[in-house]
Design a protein around this motif. Structure first.
Motif, PDB file in Angstrom:
ATOM      1  N   ARG A 123      11.851  -6.715  12.716  1.00 56.72           N
ATOM      2  CA  ARG A 123      11.503  -6.671  11.287  1.00 56.72           C
ATOM      3  C   ARG A 123      10.714  -7.913  10.891  1.00 56.72           C
ATOM      4  O   ARG A 123       9.759  -7.837  10.106  1.00 56.72           O
ATOM      5  CB  ARG A 123      12.781  -6.548  10.464  1.00 56.72           C
ATOM      6  N   THR A 124      11.109  -9.070  11.430  1.00 52.76           N
ATOM      7  CA  THR A 124      10.373 -10.306  11.147  1.00 52.76           C
ATOM      8  C   THR A 124       8.936 -10.214  11.659  1.00 52.76           C
ATOM      9  O   THR A 124       8.006 -10.770  11.051  1.00 52.76           O
ATOM     10  CB  THR A 124      11.090 -11.505  11.807  1.00 52.76           C
ATOM     11  N   ALA A 125       8.756  -9.490  12.757  1.00 57.61           N
ATOM     12  CA  ALA A 125       7.420  -9.339  13.346  1.00 57.61           C
ATOM     13  C   ALA A 125       6.572  -8.308  12.606  1.00 57.61           C
ATOM     14  O   ALA A 125       5.412  -8.092  12.970  1.00 57.61           O
ATOM     15  CB  ALA A 125       7.537  -8.956  14.813  1.00 57.61           C
ATOM     16  N   GLY A 126       7.151  -7.645  11.600  1.00 60.84           N
ATOM     17  CA  GLY A 126       6.370  -6.712  10.801  1.00 60.84           C
ATOM     18  C   GLY A 126       6.716  -5.248  10.942  1.00 60.84           C
ATOM     19  O   GLY A 126       6.114  -4.403  10.295  1.00 60.84           O
ATOM     20  N   VAL A 127       7.718  -4.909  11.777  1.00 66.78           N
ATOM     21  CA  VAL A 127       8.134  -3.514  11.923  1.00 66.78           C
ATOM     22  C   VAL A 127       8.992  -3.153  10.717  1.00 66.78           C
ATOM     23  O   VAL A 127       9.989  -3.824  10.436  1.00 66.78           O
ATOM     24  CB  VAL A 127       8.923  -3.307  13.226  1.00 66.78           C
ATOM     25  N   ASP A 128       8.631  -2.081   9.999  1.00 67.36           N
ATOM     26  CA  ASP A 128       9.340  -1.776   8.755  1.00 67.36           C
ATOM     27  C   ASP A 128      10.491  -0.790   8.929  1.00 67.36           C
ATOM     28  O   ASP A 128      11.303  -0.600   8.035  1.00 67.36           O
ATOM     29  CB  ASP A 128       8.366  -1.235   7.708  1.00 67.36           C
ATOM     30  N   PHE A 129      10.578  -0.105  10.071  1.00 64.54           N
ATOM     31  CA  PHE A 129      11.622   0.889  10.329  1.00 64.54           C
ATOM     32  C   PHE A 129      11.714   1.914   9.200  1.00 64.54           C
ATOM     33  O   PHE A 129      12.802   2.336   8.791  1.00 64.54           O
ATOM     34  CB  PHE A 129      12.990   0.213  10.529  1.00 64.54           C
ATOM     35  N   ALA A 130      10.576   2.312   8.687  1.00 65.11           N
ATOM     36  CA  ALA A 130      10.550   3.305   7.615  1.00 65.11           C
ATOM     37  C   ALA A 130      10.813   4.693   8.169  1.00 65.11           C
ATOM     38  O   ALA A 130      10.292   5.076   9.221  1.00 65.11           O
ATOM     39  CB  ALA A 130       9.189   3.280   6.917  1.00 65.11           C
ATOM     40  N   VAL A 131      11.682   5.438   7.471  1.00 63.82           N
ATOM     41  CA  VAL A 131      11.995   6.803   7.866  1.00 63.82           C
ATOM     42  C   VAL A 131      10.907   7.718   7.320  1.00 63.82           C
ATOM     43  O   VAL A 131      10.659   7.750   6.113  1.00 63.82           O
ATOM     44  CB  VAL A 131      13.368   7.236   7.323  1.00 63.82           C
ATOM     45  N   SER A 132      10.266   8.465   8.207  1.00 64.73           N
ATOM     46  CA  SER A 132       9.144   9.308   7.808  1.00 64.73           C
ATOM     47  C   SER A 132       9.577  10.349   6.775  1.00 64.73           C
ATOM     48  O   SER A 132      10.587  11.026   6.935  1.00 64.73           O
ATOM     49  CB  SER A 132       8.570  10.028   9.035  1.00 64.73           C
ATOM     50  N   GLY A 133       8.824  10.448   5.682  1.00 59.68           N
ATOM     51  CA  GLY A 133       9.066  11.462   4.670  1.00 59.68           C
ATOM     52  C   GLY A 133      10.010  11.046   3.574  1.00 59.68           C
ATOM     53  O   GLY A 133      10.080  11.701   2.531  1.00 59.68           O
ATOM     54  N   THR A 134      10.753   9.950   3.734  1.00 58.01           N
ATOM     55  CA  THR A 134      11.717   9.531   2.716  1.00 58.01           C
ATOM     56  C   THR A 134      11.321   8.229   2.048  1.00 58.01           C
ATOM     57  O   THR A 134      11.759   7.942   0.941  1.00 58.01           O
ATOM     58  CB  THR A 134      13.115   9.365   3.339  1.00 58.01           C
ATOM     59  N   GLY A 135      10.542   7.426   2.732  1.00 55.57           N
ATOM     60  CA  GLY A 135      10.166   6.135   2.183  1.00 55.57           C
ATOM     61  C   GLY A 135      11.244   5.090   2.319  1.00 55.57           C
ATOM     62  O   GLY A 135      11.059   3.934   1.944  1.00 55.57           O
ATOM     63  N   GLU A 136      12.398   5.448   2.862  1.00 54.88           N
ATOM     64  CA  GLU A 136      13.488   4.493   3.047  1.00 54.88           C
ATOM     65  C   GLU A 136      13.370   3.817   4.404  1.00 54.88           C
ATOM     66  O   GLU A 136      12.798   4.357   5.344  1.00 54.88           O
ATOM     67  CB  GLU A 136      14.837   5.206   2.935  1.00 54.88           C
ATOM     68  N   THR A 137      13.941   2.619   4.479  1.00 54.41           N
ATOM     69  CA  THR A 137      13.943   1.882   5.741  1.00 54.41           C
ATOM     70  C   THR A 137      15.363   1.782   6.275  1.00 54.41           C
ATOM     71  O   THR A 137      16.335   1.762   5.515  1.00 54.41           O
ATOM     72  CB  THR A 137      13.369   0.467   5.551  1.00 54.41           C
ATOM     73  N   ILE A 138      15.481   1.733   7.578  1.00 49.74           N
ATOM     74  CA  ILE A 138      16.798   1.623   8.213  1.00 49.74           C
ATOM     75  C   ILE A 138      17.284   0.187   8.080  1.00 49.74           C
ATOM     76  O   ILE A 138      16.611  -0.751   8.545  1.00 49.74           O
ATOM     77  CB  ILE A 138      16.717   2.005   9.696  1.00 49.74           C
ATOM     78  N   PRO A 139      18.434  -0.048   7.448  1.00 46.95           N
ATOM     79  CA  PRO A 139      18.937  -1.417   7.309  1.00 46.95           C
ATOM     80  C   PRO A 139      19.503  -1.932   8.633  1.00 46.95           C
ATOM     81  O   PRO A 139      19.840  -1.151   9.527  1.00 46.95           O
ATOM     82  CB  PRO A 139      20.043  -1.271   6.259  1.00 46.95           C
ATOM     83  N   LEU A 140      19.648  -3.246   8.746  1.00 47.80           N
ATOM     84  CA  LEU A 140      20.221  -3.834   9.961  1.00 47.80           C
ATOM     85  C   LEU A 140      21.653  -3.358  10.183  1.00 47.80           C
ATOM     86  O   LEU A 140      22.083  -3.163  11.327  1.00 47.80           O
ATOM     87  CB  LEU A 140      20.180  -5.361   9.870  1.00 47.80           C
ATOM     88  N   SER A 141      22.391  -3.172   9.083  1.00 45.83           N
ATOM     89  CA  SER A 141      23.766  -2.694   9.226  1.00 45.83           C
ATOM     90  C   SER A 141      23.800  -1.301   9.847  1.00 45.83           C
ATOM     91  O   SER A 141      24.751  -0.939  10.551  1.00 45.83           O
ATOM     92  CB  SER A 141      24.457  -2.671   7.859  1.00 45.83           C
ATOM     93  N   GLY A 142      22.748  -0.513   9.578  1.00 41.44           N
ATOM     94  CA  GLY A 142      22.683   0.817  10.177  1.00 41.44           C
ATOM     95  C   GLY A 142      22.588   0.752  11.687  1.00 41.44           C
ATOM     96  O   GLY A 142      23.250   1.518  12.401  1.00 41.44           O
TER      97      GLY A 142
END
Length: 236
Positions: A123-142
């Motif tokens: 995530r620090t390197a710029g990966v957003d982990f965005a879920v396609s179609g929802t606009g939400e991102t996967i949190p670290l706790s996930g």
């Protein structure tokens, strides 16, 4: 004559000098003979007798949960220093080797920590982990929760193979490797950005790289072979 006691999962190395003229009889429980190259030997049940001199057996292992008792007959005079390993010595040796649950828990914690740290770095390197179609991102706790859950599933799989398989380590590695490969398919189908897909693939591989070798080593060291083999004089 004396009694050798092996608690569940205990393993006692065989010293040639101690077994040069000794004859053992299993009076309770089961005992597995571990061969010189580390492969599982026969599992001896109650009333099974055996010689170990010249057989290539390197250790005795209790594959079950119940305490096993062996009666050792020897013509050599009893000696505190050179006699068979006592009950207290056996318990000490068994206590030094952690059980599957402890090994699995430690490996799970390590897998969760490694995966969470890797996700944070991505995530620090710029990966957003965005879920396609929802606009939400996967949190670290996930990542932590999912890794912890499936790691515990892996521990349960290892326990099942240890209990019911004659080659638990081999089957565990094959099964978990296949499951890991299958787990890489969903990230490839998410339609997310290439960087996100690559990061998710790596985050699937990290816990597998931590958990599978740790549990496989434990299974090779102390897992039981299939019960039910009885023999009076095993040829090994």
């Amino acid at each position: 004559m004396r009694t050798l006691t092996l608690r569940g999962g205990a393993r006692v190395p065989v010293t040639a000098a101690e077994w040069s003229d000794a004859f053992g009889v299993v009076v309770r429980g089961r005992v597995r003979l571990e061969l010189r190259d580390g492969t599982p030997g026969p599992v001896l049940g109650r009333d099974a007798g055996f010689w170990l001199r010249g057989t290539g057996v390197r250790a005795l292992h209790n594959p079950g949960r119940r305490t096993a008792h062996l009666r050792i007959h020897s013509h050599r005079p009893s000696s505190r220093r050179n006699d068979m390993i006592s009950t207290d010595d056996t318990r000490t040796r068994a206590g030094r080797s952690p059980g599957l649950a402890v090994t699995g828990l430690v490996a799970t914690v390590a897998a969760v920590a490694a995966t969470t740290v890797a996700a944070a770095l991505a995530r620090t390197a710029g990966v957003d982990f965005a879920v396609s179609g929802t606009g939400e991102t996967i949190p670290l706790s996930g990542f932590a929760v999912v890794t912890g859950f499936f790691s515990l599933v892996g521990v349960a799989v290892a326990a099942a193979f240890r209990r019911w398989s004659d080659r638990p380590a081999h089957r565990f590695v094959r099964t978990t490797t296949l499951l890991t490969a299958l787990s890489l398919v969903p990230p490839l189908l998410t339609g997310a950005a290439p960087a996100t897909v690559a990061a998710l693939v790596v985050l699937h591989l990290i816990p597998a790289a931590v958990l599978i070798p740790a549990l496989a080593r434990h299974l090779r060291r102390s897992s039981p072979t299939t019960a039910g083999t009885r023999t009076r004089a095993p040829a090994v």
